[in-house]
Write an enzyme that holds these catalytic residues in place. Sequence first.
Site, PDB file in Angstrom:
ATOM      1  N   LYS A   6       5.790  -7.383  12.462  1.00 38.25           N
ATOM      2  CA  LYS A   6       4.683  -7.487  11.886  1.00 38.25           C
ATOM      3  C   LYS A   6       4.433  -9.002  11.104  1.00 38.25           C
ATOM      4  O   LYS A   6       4.993  -9.346  10.279  1.00 38.25           O
ATOM      5  CB  LYS A   6       4.249  -6.282  11.260  1.00 38.25           C
TER       6      LYS A   6
ATOM      7  N   GLU B  53     -15.928   7.296 -22.498  1.00 35.54           N
ATOM      8  CA  GLU B  53     -14.461   7.282 -22.913  1.00 35.54           C
ATOM      9  C   GLU B  53     -14.156   8.748 -22.575  1.00 35.54           C
ATOM     10  O   GLU B  53     -14.735   9.822 -22.536  1.00 35.54           O
ATOM     11  CB  GLU B  53     -14.639   7.122 -24.354  1.00 35.54           C
TER      12      GLU B  53
ATOM     13  N   ASP C  21     -20.665   8.326 -23.576  1.00 32.80           N
ATOM     14  CA  ASP C  21     -20.197   6.811 -23.339  1.00 32.80           C
ATOM     15  C   ASP C  21     -19.411   6.532 -22.463  1.00 32.80           C
ATOM     16  O   ASP C  21     -19.096   5.526 -22.039  1.00 32.80           O
ATOM     17  CB  ASP C  21     -20.078   5.794 -24.701  1.00 32.80           C
TER      18      ASP C  21
ATOM     19  N   ARG D  40       0.865  -2.765  -6.097  1.00 31.75           N
ATOM     20  CA  ARG D  40       0.956  -3.980  -5.264  1.00 31.75           C
ATOM     21  C   ARG D  40       0.802  -5.378  -5.733  1.00 31.75           C
ATOM     22  O   ARG D  40       1.234  -6.459  -5.166  1.00 31.75           O
ATOM     23  CB  ARG D  40      -0.035  -3.912  -4.128  1.00 31.75           C
TER      24      ARG D  40
ATOM     25  N   SER E  73      -4.194   1.475   4.372  1.00 33.07           N
ATOM     26  CA  SER E  73      -5.496   0.987   3.623  1.00 33.07           C
ATOM     27  C   SER E  73      -6.689   0.887   4.812  1.00 33.07           C
ATOM     28  O   SER E  73      -7.438   1.804   4.804  1.00 33.07           O
ATOM     29  CB  SER E  73      -5.103  -0.226   2.947  1.00 33.07           C
ATOM     30  N   THR E  74      -6.589  -0.311   5.353  1.00 31.69           N
ATOM     31  CA  THR E  74      -7.815  -0.413   6.332  1.00 31.69           C
ATOM     32  C   THR E  74      -7.237   0.443   7.764  1.00 31.69           C
ATOM     33  O   THR E  74      -8.027   0.753   8.597  1.00 31.69           O
ATOM     34  CB  THR E  74      -8.078  -1.895   6.917  1.00 31.69           C
ATOM     35  N   GLY E  75      -6.109   0.827   7.965  1.00 29.23           N
ATOM     36  CA  GLY E  75      -5.673   1.133   9.171  1.00 29.23           C
ATOM     37  C   GLY E  75      -5.302   0.119  10.165  1.00 29.23           C
ATOM     38  O   GLY E  75      -4.626   0.811  11.315  1.00 29.23           O
TER      39      GLY E  75
ATOM     40  N   THR F 104      -2.820  -1.762  10.636  1.00 31.34           N
ATOM     41  CA  THR F 104      -1.426  -1.970  11.114  1.00 31.34           C
ATOM     42  C   THR F 104      -1.227  -0.633  11.779  1.00 31.34           C
ATOM     43  O   THR F 104      -0.554  -0.802  12.990  1.00 31.34           O
ATOM     44  CB  THR F 104      -0.399  -1.751   9.861  1.00 31.34           C
TER      45      THR F 104
ATOM     46  N   ASP G 103       6.993  -2.669  10.066  1.00 35.45           N
ATOM     47  CA  ASP G 103       7.651  -3.866   9.951  1.00 35.45           C
ATOM     48  C   ASP G 103       8.960  -3.777   9.620  1.00 35.45           C
ATOM     49  O   ASP G 103       9.387  -2.750   9.091  1.00 35.45           O
ATOM     50  CB  ASP G 103       6.883  -4.788   9.188  1.00 35.45           C
TER      51      ASP G 103
HETATM   52  C1  R5P Z   1       2.230  -3.645   3.686  1.00 39.93           C
HETATM   53  O1  R5P Z   1       2.966  -4.087   2.940  1.00 39.93           O
HETATM   54  C2  R5P Z   1       2.193  -1.844   3.518  1.00 39.93           C
HETATM   55  O2  R5P Z   1       3.590  -1.575   3.781  1.00 39.93           O
HETATM   56  C3  R5P Z   1       1.285  -1.481   4.612  1.00 39.93           C
HETATM   57  O3  R5P Z   1       2.040  -1.745   5.895  1.00 39.93           O
HETATM   58  C4  R5P Z   1      -0.162  -1.834   4.574  1.00 39.93           C
HETATM   59  O4  R5P Z   1      -0.463  -1.741   3.147  1.00 39.93           O
HETATM   60  C5  R5P Z   1      -1.105  -1.310   5.413  1.00 39.93           C
HETATM   61  O5  R5P Z   1      -2.422  -1.945   5.392  1.00 39.93           O
HETATM   62  P1  R5P Z   1      -3.442  -1.582   6.485  1.00 39.93           P
HETATM   63  O6  R5P Z   1      -3.548  -0.188   6.539  1.00 39.93           O
HETATM   64  O7  R5P Z   1      -4.673  -2.167   5.897  1.00 39.93           O
HETATM   65  O8  R5P Z   1      -2.923  -2.269   7.504  1.00 39.93           O
END
Ligand code: R5P
Length: 279
Positions: free
Chosen positions: A183, A34, A32, A89, A213-215, A217, A160
């Site tokens: 930033k 678990e 199931d 986060r 995450s998305t890259g 930054t 940043d």
């Molecule tokens: C922001 O507070 C984090 O330190 C990273 O700069 C952020 O999560 C990066 O996100 P992404 O890759 O989407 O720009």
Amino acid sequence: MLAVGSGGKHLEEELRKLGGDLVGIEIKKFPDGEKYVCVSGSPREATVVQSTFAPQDEHIVELLLIADALRENGAEKLRAVVPYLAYSRQDRVTKNGEPVSVRAIMKTLGVYYDELYVFDIHNPGTLRFFPGKAVNLSPAKAMAEYFGERLGDGIVLAPDKGALGRAKAVAEKLGLEYSHFEKERISPTEVRMKPVDVDVAGRNVLIVDDIISTGGTMIRAANLLKDMGAEKVFVAATHGVFAEGAIERVGKAVDELAVTNTIPTPVSKISVVPEIVKL
Ligand code: R5P
């Protein structure tokens, strides 16, 4: 004694090599969905290594089940090493009715664990939610060792101001200069950045952050640096929470991308295991 859940499987070989024998743990899924956990040792003290990347909720439940099983077998002291702590986060209420998710996770872990160790948590202030001893470990030494030679007498930058401490920690290990970009986040997928006020022309640069995450930054920062005449641009982050296609996009924009192995990814080239076995 070390015990490893499925969120630490990718670290298991190195943990065994550097940290010795591990507690045997059988982990399966019931039909199931678990989780089933069975530990084969009965150590008085154990350190459970379990990162909580996707599937986050399953990894968190496992962390609880492993602890319950170890307590059942007589463990008196338990430490959780959670290299990547999911929900970290979600550290504040932004809309009426929301939880402080990281608090819920920390308080729950505190029911079973005496100590909690994480790497480069998004907001170190949230460690106060854990009722016992809680420590934020740094991957700066491992990052410095990995990029030191490639970087030469280059410069370490944070994307940043808030990330300046990370860049500083890496730069100081290498005896290099450090600074940060300005930033501004316009939306979850869009950032505005201003060039740094240091001369990067002809120099190698390493940009250090906690998460990719998305890259967006890192790509923005790398493009600015190339426009300013930087020689090679390297990128390091603690947690590679890569959105679909982000590894390729960042990889194309920089000379090298490397993250730590708090989350297993194709570019998790920097190991945090040496820091774990020191605990
Ligand atoms: C922001 O507070 C984090 O330190 C990273 O700069 C952020 O999560 C990066 O996100 P992404 O890759 O989407 O720009």
